[in-house]
Design an enzyme around this catalytic site. Sequence first.
Site, PDB file in Angstrom:
ATOM      1  N   THR A 176       0.935  -1.164  -0.105  1.00  0.00           N
ATOM      2  CA  THR A 176       0.108  -0.060   0.003  1.00  0.00           C
ATOM      3  C   THR A 176       0.635   1.272  -0.038  1.00  0.00           C
ATOM      4  O   THR A 176       2.039   1.216   0.575  1.00  0.00           O
ATOM      5  CB  THR A 176      -1.075  -0.027   1.202  1.00  0.00           C
ATOM      6  OG1 THR A 176      -1.684   1.222   1.309  1.00  0.00           O
ATOM      7  CG2 THR A 176      -0.129  -0.107   2.554  1.00  0.00           C
ATOM      8  N   ASN A 231      -0.470   3.985   1.402  1.00  0.00           N
ATOM      9  CA  ASN A 231      -1.437   4.844   2.371  1.00  0.00           C
ATOM     10  C   ASN A 231      -0.663   4.477   3.642  1.00  0.00           C
ATOM     11  O   ASN A 231      -1.263   3.464   4.331  1.00  0.00           O
ATOM     12  CB  ASN A 231      -2.687   4.429   2.198  1.00  0.00           C
ATOM     13  CG  ASN A 231      -3.784   5.263   2.845  1.00  0.00           C
ATOM     14  OD1 ASN A 231      -3.291   5.659   4.047  1.00  0.00           O
ATOM     15  ND2 ASN A 231      -4.879   5.536   2.374  1.00  0.00           N
ATOM     16  N   LYS A 266      -3.563   3.489   6.300  1.00  0.00           N
ATOM     17  CA  LYS A 266      -4.068   2.186   6.195  1.00  0.00           C
ATOM     18  C   LYS A 266      -3.024   1.407   7.148  1.00  0.00           C
ATOM     19  O   LYS A 266      -3.541   0.399   7.912  1.00  0.00           O
ATOM     20  CB  LYS A 266      -3.926   1.663   4.926  1.00  0.00           C
ATOM     21  CG  LYS A 266      -5.095   2.266   4.046  1.00  0.00           C
ATOM     22  CD  LYS A 266      -5.049   1.328   2.757  1.00  0.00           C
ATOM     23  CE  LYS A 266      -6.179   1.665   1.816  1.00  0.00           C
ATOM     24  NZ  LYS A 266      -6.220   0.732   0.619  1.00  0.00           N
ATOM     25  N   GLU A 289      -3.851  -1.558  -9.842  1.00  0.00           N
ATOM     26  CA  GLU A 289      -5.282  -1.424  -9.550  1.00  0.00           C
ATOM     27  C   GLU A 289      -6.094  -1.409 -10.855  1.00  0.00           C
ATOM     28  O   GLU A 289      -6.041  -0.825 -11.642  1.00  0.00           O
ATOM     29  CB  GLU A 289      -5.534   0.284  -9.380  1.00  0.00           C
ATOM     30  CG  GLU A 289      -4.750   0.533  -8.042  1.00  0.00           C
ATOM     31  CD  GLU A 289      -5.828   0.744  -6.844  1.00  0.00           C
ATOM     32  OE1 GLU A 289      -7.217   0.670  -7.011  1.00  0.00           O
ATOM     33  OE2 GLU A 289      -5.319   1.228  -5.639  1.00  0.00           O
ATOM     34  N   ASP A 292      -8.309  -3.161  -0.916  1.00  0.00           N
ATOM     35  CA  ASP A 292      -8.813  -2.331  -1.262  1.00  0.00           C
ATOM     36  C   ASP A 292     -10.112  -1.814  -0.870  1.00  0.00           C
ATOM     37  O   ASP A 292     -10.819  -2.752   0.043  1.00  0.00           O
ATOM     38  CB  ASP A 292      -9.376  -2.649  -2.835  1.00  0.00           C
ATOM     39  CG  ASP A 292      -9.518  -1.499  -4.041  1.00  0.00           C
ATOM     40  OD1 ASP A 292      -8.346  -0.705  -4.159  1.00  0.00           O
ATOM     41  OD2 ASP A 292     -10.554  -1.150  -4.230  1.00  0.00           O
ATOM     42  N   ALA A 293     -10.372  -0.481  -0.635  1.00  0.00           N
ATOM     43  CA  ALA A 293     -11.542  -0.011   0.141  1.00  0.00           C
ATOM     44  C   ALA A 293     -12.385   0.940  -0.730  1.00  0.00           C
ATOM     45  O   ALA A 293     -11.832   1.540  -1.532  1.00  0.00           O
ATOM     46  CB  ALA A 293     -11.139   0.600   1.500  1.00  0.00           C
ATOM     47  N   PHE A 327      -7.996   9.824   6.912  1.00  0.00           N
ATOM     48  CA  PHE A 327      -7.749  10.352   5.769  1.00  0.00           C
ATOM     49  C   PHE A 327      -8.954  10.180   4.873  1.00  0.00           C
ATOM     50  O   PHE A 327     -10.075   9.768   5.378  1.00  0.00           O
ATOM     51  CB  PHE A 327      -6.637   9.356   5.143  1.00  0.00           C
ATOM     52  CG  PHE A 327      -6.966   7.969   4.809  1.00  0.00           C
ATOM     53  CD1 PHE A 327      -7.068   7.304   6.195  1.00  0.00           C
ATOM     54  CD2 PHE A 327      -7.284   7.350   3.588  1.00  0.00           C
ATOM     55  CE1 PHE A 327      -7.574   5.992   6.007  1.00  0.00           C
ATOM     56  CE2 PHE A 327      -7.825   6.056   3.635  1.00  0.00           C
ATOM     57  CZ  PHE A 327      -7.969   5.247   4.627  1.00  0.00           C
ATOM     58  N   ASP A 384     -12.778  10.306   5.745  1.00  0.00           N
ATOM     59  CA  ASP A 384     -13.066  10.182   7.328  1.00  0.00           C
ATOM     60  C   ASP A 384     -13.974  11.483   7.939  1.00  0.00           C
ATOM     61  O   ASP A 384     -14.715  11.349   8.565  1.00  0.00           O
ATOM     62  CB  ASP A 384     -11.900  10.273   7.891  1.00  0.00           C
ATOM     63  CG  ASP A 384     -11.289   8.524   7.973  1.00  0.00           C
ATOM     64  OD1 ASP A 384     -11.988   7.950   7.675  1.00  0.00           O
ATOM     65  OD2 ASP A 384      -9.956   8.386   8.384  1.00  0.00           O
TER      66      ASP A 384
END
Length: 207
Positions: free
Chosen positions: A7, A9, A12, A38, A67-68, A142, A145
């Site tokens: 990732t 991020n 995360k 991706e 993945d979210a 992030f 949120d």
Amino acid sequence: MKLYFITGNKHKIREASLALSEYGIVLTPPPRRVAKIEVQSDSLSIIALTAARHAYLELQAPLVAEDAGLFIDALKGFPGPYSNYAYRTIGNQGILKLMEGEDKRTAYFLSAVACICPPYEEVFTGRVDGIIVDEPRGFRGFGFDPIFRPLGSSKTFAEMSVEEKNKYSHRARAFRRLGAWLRAMKGGEQLGGLGDGKLKEPYKTTR
Ligand code: ITT
């Protein structure tokens, strides 16, 4: 047991590491930069699994990719799998604009965590239901949120510490499922440790 987390991020990484620490599993960045591929798909599980398989081809070691996305009911599930793009383009203000005058404010986050742990590959999902608030609130976290309040709390995710967000979040739920599965597999003993895993074809699955 150690697992590489593919990732870019850092939020995360903090959230997932905290969730997995309950299971004695350590997430670590890969030894060299590995692109998170991706693919375009309506399925977060397929996006995460494809990213994990690509990374495995390069690293040949146990790893996870996630993945979210945020699914807003009044917008028929938008932005969903396109959440990254939607956040970078219209952002939180753009989402709130699309929701102006809308009474139905229910939404949910979904997380799909794909784990390649030879000889297995598995995908674990987590979901949290909540509400899109009228105005952004909070400065932590992030992405979306500041505009998402989980059911059962008066705070948005951006008003919560990582510990508090993890009590509710899609990501913590998916990673805890992964942790429970790894524990059931005897702490990864049957899976090969980090660095010595070789994926055997065909992939096995426990479910
Ligand atoms: P990767 O490097 O892991 O891909 P990313 O931030 O691009 O990091 P995703 O593609 O999984 O992650 O997520 C898509 C977007 O959905 C992400 O950029 C955020 O805007 C949003 N999102 C996902 N999880 C979130 C969360 O817990 N809180 C707020 N926004 C979130």
